[in-house]
Each structure stands twice: as structure tokens, then as C-alpha cells.
Scaffold this active site. Structure first.
Site, PDB file in Angstrom:
ATOM      1  N   ASP A  59      -8.035   1.411  -0.664  1.00 39.52           N
ATOM      2  CA  ASP A  59      -8.057   1.579   0.788  1.00 39.52           C
ATOM      3  C   ASP A  59      -9.474   1.339   1.286  1.00 39.52           C
ATOM      4  O   ASP A  59     -10.355   0.912   0.528  1.00 39.52           O
ATOM      5  CB  ASP A  59      -7.522   2.959   1.179  1.00 39.52           C
ATOM      6  N   LYS A  72       0.827  -1.203   0.000  1.00 37.25           N
ATOM      7  CA  LYS A  72       0.000   0.000   0.000  1.00 37.25           C
ATOM      8  C   LYS A  72       0.863   1.256   0.000  1.00 37.25           C
ATOM      9  O   LYS A  72       0.690   2.149  -0.823  1.00 37.25           O
ATOM     10  CB  LYS A  72      -0.933   0.028   1.204  1.00 37.25           C
TER      11      LYS A  72
END
Length: 293
Positions: free
Chosen positions: A179, A161
């Protein structure tokens, strides 16, 4: 490209906000299924229209972490775990003033760094990560943040991420940031029934040109932060309500919905102390520095 949620420090939703408690146990939320009878072609058209309209609503959408270079962005993203982007932005000026380069932070006294990072929470683990990644940058990459995924994920505290946030916003390499906001909204939009981040990325990525991926992520995430909230979406104030199959899950009364709006949509400051000029020109307000007000 796929953004995963990892459990290690440094991995959190790109919004930098706190993870809602017991999200999976939240009740009274209508199950979302694909729009009945919608063909793939119709889905592509609706999805792209939603993105175009969100681009008009948020033409100034940008990463909400303050940074001037890839090093600052990777450190700020690691620090955003389990706290808000605002708190990180209020804290990093002091950190980068004292340790402006990877070489400086790699040689830092951990106790001094911990004291600076204390407001962000989990400051001991975060100190270990940012000093460790700084040492790795110096020892393995000549003090420069690498522009490849396989290199970034080798840095302490950096998972997929964080790596994709850096690649997309510091190196201009398209990617979809899956997300918690993105996952919530694509489900409400009924762009996909997938729940695994990899599969969400693949399904949503197939609906848009690759060149749109980074801005698409910003548009969806900004909408999730400002209007389409997890617990109380402001449906009555939503500019894409006619395109959303999940309309009605939140407050539909326009006046009541207006009171739920956040950041610039609600007349409040944003999360960056130094936001882009386009954001300020559109009426956005810079966040206050740490300790102000």
C-alpha cells in the site's frame, strides 16, 4: 503475491486512510537510493533486522478493520476506499447488525444501505459494490467468501488489493500488502528502488521468508501510520533510526518528534472499536463508536 492500487471503489491503501493530495508533486523530499556499497547479503540482514525490531515495537500489529469473518472483512475493506479505517469501523456495526449475511445484504434496499454507509463517503458507489458482491457470493459461491484470488477479484468492488487483504487476514495465506505506507517505507529503508507494486513485492519478498510476509506488511504499515509519516516522519522518536538510511528526512529532535507520534504511540486511541486483547494489554486504546464524543 502483489497488492495493486486500483482506481475503482474498494481499492485503496491498506491503512484505509485518505489518499494524500497530489503526492507525486510533493517537494523537498530527499531522493532515496540504495545504501552505498551495501551487498545483497548485507541488505537481507539489515532488512530482516528492521523487521525483527519492528516486531518488538508492534508485537500486537493486526488488521485495523474490525471483522469477525471473511464476509465482514471483504465488505469493510471495500468500504475503506477514500476514508479511514476508523470511520469504517464506526459504520459497519450498524450495517452488519441489520445485514449479517451475504443473503441479507444481497436482498437489501439500496436506499437503506446508502443511509448507513453515508459517513464513509462515496456511499452510493459503495452501496452498489457491497450489494453486488453479496449477490455474487450468494449466486456463485453459495454465500461463502472464496479463498482464491481468481475468485475474489470477480466480486464487484474487489480488486487485487482487497483480495490480498482478505486472503492474508481471513485465510492465513501469506502475502505482501504494497500500500502507500509500504511503498513509502521500503523506499526510505532502501530495500528496493522499484516503484511498480508488482516489482516492489518481488524485490521485498525475496528478502524475507514467505512465512513472514503478512506480519512484515503489518509491521511496516503500522510504523508508517504511527511514526514514519509521509510529510513529517518522527525520526527523533524512531526505534529503528540507526538502521534507516533516510534518517533526518523528518524531525530529529526527540521532544519535537514525540509530539508527532500517532495512535497508541502518541497516547491516543487506535482505529478499531474491538481490537485484539494483545493490543489492549500493550496499552492500546479502542476507538470510540460513531457519534461518541
Amino acid at each position: 503475491m502483489v497488492v495493486r492500487r486500483d482506481s475503482a471503489v474498494g481499492e485503496q491503501d491498506s491503512g484505509g486512510g485518505k489518499k494524500p493530495a497530489k503526492t507525486t508533486k510533493r517537494a523537498a523530499v530527499k531522493k532515496v537510493a540504495p545504501a552505498k556499497g551495501e551487498s545483497h547479503t548485507a541488505l537481507v540482514r539489515r532488512a530482516r533486522r528492521i523487521n525483527r525490531e519492528l516486531a518488538e515495537v508492534y508485537p500486537y500489529a493486526h488488521p485495523e478493520l474490525d471483522f469477525e469473518n471473511p464476509f465482514q472483512l471483504v465488505v469493510a475493506t471495500v468500504l475503506s476506499a477514500q476514508t479511514t479505517d476508523l470511520r469504517v469501523n464506526q459504520t459497519t456495526p450498524g450495517l452488519f447488525a441489520k445485514y449479517p449475511t451475504p443473503e441479507d445484504l444481497a436482498a437489501a434496499n439500496p436506499e437503506e444501505v446508502e443511509e448507513i454507509l453515508r459517513p464513509t463517503g462515496f456511499f452510493r458507489a459503495k452501496t452498489k459494490s457491497v450489494i453486488g458482491l453479496s449477490k455474487a457470493l450468494v449466486e456463485q459461491f453459495g454465500g461463502e467468501v472464496p479463498g482464491r484470488l481468481e475468485d475474489l477479484v470477480k466480486l464487484p468492488g474487489v480488486g487485487r488489493k482487497t483480495a490480498f487483504v482478505v486472503l492474508g487476514n481471513a485465510f492465513g495465506r501469506p502475502g505482501i500488502t504494497v500500500d502507500t505506507h509500504f511503498q513509502r517505507l521500503v523506499k526510505r529503508f532502501r530495500w528496493t528502488e522499484q516503484t511498480d507494486p508488482d516489482k516492489i513485492e518481488a524485490a521485498v519478498g525475496a528478502l524475507f521468508p514467505k512465512s513472514d510476509w503478512t506480519d512484515l506488511s503489518h509491521h511496516v504499515i503500522w510504523h508508517g501510520r504511527r511514526i514514519c509519516h509521509a510529510r513529517k516522519p518522527a525520526c527523533g522518536a524512531c526505534p529503528i533510526a540507526p538502521l534507516c538510511p533516510a534518517y533526518g528526512e523528518g524531525e530529529t529532535d526527540p521532544e519535537k518528534a514525540k509530539k508527532l507520534l500517532k495512535y497508541e504511540k502518541g497516547g491516543f486511541p487506535g482505529q478499531r472499536l474491538r481490537p485484539p486483547q494483545a493490543y489492549l494489554d500493550a496499552g492500546g486504546k479502542a476507538a470510540p463508536p460513531l457519534g461518541a464524543g
